[in-house]
Design an enzyme around this catalytic site. Structure first.
Site, PDB file in Angstrom:
ATOM      1  NE  ARG A  59       2.436 -15.178  -5.485  1.00  0.00           N
ATOM      2  CZ  ARG A  59       1.246 -15.394  -6.073  1.00  0.00           C
ATOM      3  NH1 ARG A  59       0.333 -14.455  -6.090  1.00  0.00           N
ATOM      4  NH2 ARG A  59       0.981 -16.552  -6.647  1.00  0.00           N
ATOM      5  CE1 TYR A 113       9.713   8.504   2.409  1.00  0.00           C
ATOM      6  CE2 TYR A 113       8.696   7.341   0.579  1.00  0.00           C
ATOM      7  CZ  TYR A 113       9.759   7.520   1.448  1.00  0.00           C
ATOM      8  OH  TYR A 113      10.846   6.707   1.340  1.00  0.00           O
ATOM      9  CG  ASP A 185       1.490   8.147   5.239  1.00  0.00           C
ATOM     10  OD1 ASP A 185       1.776   7.760   6.389  1.00  0.00           O
ATOM     11  OD2 ASP A 185       2.281   8.094   4.281  1.00  0.00           O
ATOM     12  CE  LYS A 210      10.256   5.516   6.807  1.00  0.00           C
ATOM     13  NZ  LYS A 210       9.328   6.266   5.993  1.00  0.00           N
TER      14      LYS A 210
HETATM   15  C1  LIG Z   1       8.803   6.277   4.699  1.00  0.00           C
HETATM   16  C2  LIG Z   1       7.449   6.767   4.406  1.00  0.00           C
HETATM   17  C3  LIG Z   1       6.657   6.187   3.403  1.00  0.00           C
HETATM   18  C4  LIG Z   1       7.153   5.056   2.537  1.00  0.00           C
HETATM   19  O1  LIG Z   1       7.387   3.917   3.289  1.00  0.00           O
HETATM   20  P1  LIG Z   1       8.429   2.734   2.881  1.00  0.00           P
HETATM   21  O2  LIG Z   1       8.226   1.745   3.959  1.00  0.00           O
HETATM   22  O3  LIG Z   1       9.797   3.330   2.807  1.00  0.00           O
HETATM   23  O4  LIG Z   1       7.965   2.246   1.545  1.00  0.00           O
HETATM   24  C5  LIG Z   1       5.373   6.669   3.225  1.00  0.00           C
HETATM   25  N1  LIG Z   1       4.889   7.685   3.972  1.00  0.00           N
HETATM   26  C6  LIG Z   1       5.633   8.270   4.929  1.00  0.00           C
HETATM   27  C7  LIG Z   1       5.045   9.390   5.720  1.00  0.00           C
HETATM   28  C8  LIG Z   1       6.931   7.843   5.177  1.00  0.00           C
HETATM   29  O5  LIG Z   1       7.665   8.449   6.119  1.00  0.00           O
END
Ligand SMILES: *Cc1c(COP(=O)(O)O)cnc(C)c1O
Length: 394
Positions: A59, A113, A185, A210
């Site tokens: 953890r 998002y 991001d 993704k």
């Molecule tokens: C999917 C996504 C997130 C969140 O990610 P998770 O792995 O689903 O928590 C954040 N930012 C972007 C641009 C995303 O496409």
């Protein structure tokens, strides 16, 4: 292999962070264990008190499989260190909590998002952390939005679903002058197409669910940046219990070894799909960084090495007719994710931007006739034929 080395991105994707075990396994093995044993109390204390790096408790992230994928992630983004999380949202939440206090402030630029929007707009205000949201067309108002209480400027580039590209260096300069961190991001671009740290960002976040995972079969997140900024985030990760599971870290490392090949193919196919849609009579507009012109193109060329696998198009159609086009697609699955080997389609007004009122959607450039495509690894001709039959049917 030395990290952040002179090797190219594909070489680093394969080799960075890998640690052979005494059996000689070719890659870092999966250590699915929750705890690690020590020969002596003195050895345990060396790790607990931080004198020697070592494995201790999963953890905490002190697990060889997790540390290995983190070294690979850091190397690919050109950062000093990485933390791997159970999801992209976990990475965002820990970052915001670690770098703001009650009474402090975040600026969020452009479309983000849906989960990010909720976290900043609904959850964090409950602990007294507030966010100013600037629309993408209001980025020039950033200096007025920054105050001496602003700790973080957050944005996606390219942003979802308009694929708007923001100038990382220019935003980071304003943020730095105000004493705030720039957090980008980089989920849509991937480290193959863009390294925000090189353009002045302080921290980079990924939904590894993704492109980094790339096969729609794992959920994970990552934060990359200098150790000094990651240490406080690591403490929140530890005590909120947000670390990535070892088997997910292992699967993610496997995916990262082929990241550059997958993203290069997706860049090429998406660029050709964008060009096809751009000349189609039923398409009003295509949003794709590779189609940018003028000032926007100068920015794309300065900041990105490829256009990415994501694009959106606005059809000359009502919401209902657009849904019919979407429903006729055979190869593009209707699903609200992206970055996998399979192509996906969404209509943003029914998914990511469902909750927004129509006037606000229009102001953000999210038309009723907009479709968003995540281009996979299928053959270009098959994808184009599928789009053609869906668009041309009456
Ligand atoms: C999917 C996504 C997130 C969140 O990610 P998770 O792995 O689903 O928590 C954040 N930012 C972007 C641009 C995303 O496409």
């Amino acid at each position: 292999m030395p990290e952040n080395s002179q090797y190219g991105l594909s070489t680093r994707g394969v080799h960075a962070g890998e640690q052979r075990d005494p059996q000689g396994a070719i890659h870092t093995p999966l250590y699915n264990h929750s705890t690690f044993a020590f020969g002596t109390t003195a050895e345990l204390l060396d790790v607990v008190e931080g004198r020697t790096p070592g494995n201790l408790y999963t953890r905490y992230g002190l697990n060889p499989t997790i540390r290995s994928v983190e070294a690979k992630l850091a190397d690919l983004e050109g950062g000093e260190q990485a933390l791997a999380f159970s999801s992209g949202m976990a990475a965002e939440a820990a970052t915001f909590l670690a770098h703001t206090r009650t009474g402090e402030h975040i600026v969020c630029i452009g479309d983000v998002y849906g989960g990010t929007f909720e976290l900043l707009g609904d959850n964090l205000p409950q602990v007294g952390i507030t966010t100013t949201f600037l629309r993408g067309d209001q980025v020039d108002r950033l200096p007025e939005a920054l105050s001496d209480r602003t700790r973080i400027v957050f944005f996606e580039t390219p942003a979802n679903p308009t694929l708007q590209v923001f100038d990382i260096a220019a935003i980071a300069e304003h943020a730095r002058a105000a004493g705030a961190l720039t957090v980008v991001d980089n989920t849509f671009a991937t480290p193959v197409n863009q390294n925000p740290l090189r353009h002045g960002a302080d921290l980079v976040i990924h939904s590894a669910t993704k492109y980094l995972g790339g096969h729609s079969d794992l959920t994970a997140g990552a934060l990359i940046g200098p150790a000094e900024l990651l240490t406080p985030v690591g403490m929140w990760r530890k005590n909120l219990g947000q670390v990535v599971a070892p088997e997910i870290a292992f699967a993610l490392a496997r995916s990262l070894r082929s990241l550059t090949v997958r993203v290069a193919a997706q860049n090429a196919t998406a660029a050709a799909v964008a060009a096809f849609l751009d000349q189609h009579p039923r398409v009003e507009r295509v949003n794709y960084p590779g189609l940018a012109t003028g000032e926007a193109k100068r920015l794309v060329d300065a900041q990105m090495r490829g256009g990415g696998g994501m694009l959106s198009a606005v059809l000359d159609a009502t919401a209902e007719d657009t849904a019919r086009v979407v429903d006729r697609l055979r190869l593009f699955a209707i699903a609200p994710s992206l970055g996998g080997v399979e192509s996906l389609v969404t209509q943003p007004i029914t998914t990511t931007h469902h909750g927004l009122d129509p006037a606000e959607r229009a102001a953000r450039g999210i038309a009723d006739g907009m479709i968003r495509l995540s281009v996979g690894l299928e053959d270009l001709d098959d994808l184009v034929a599928d789009l053609a039959q869906a668009l041309d049917a009456t």
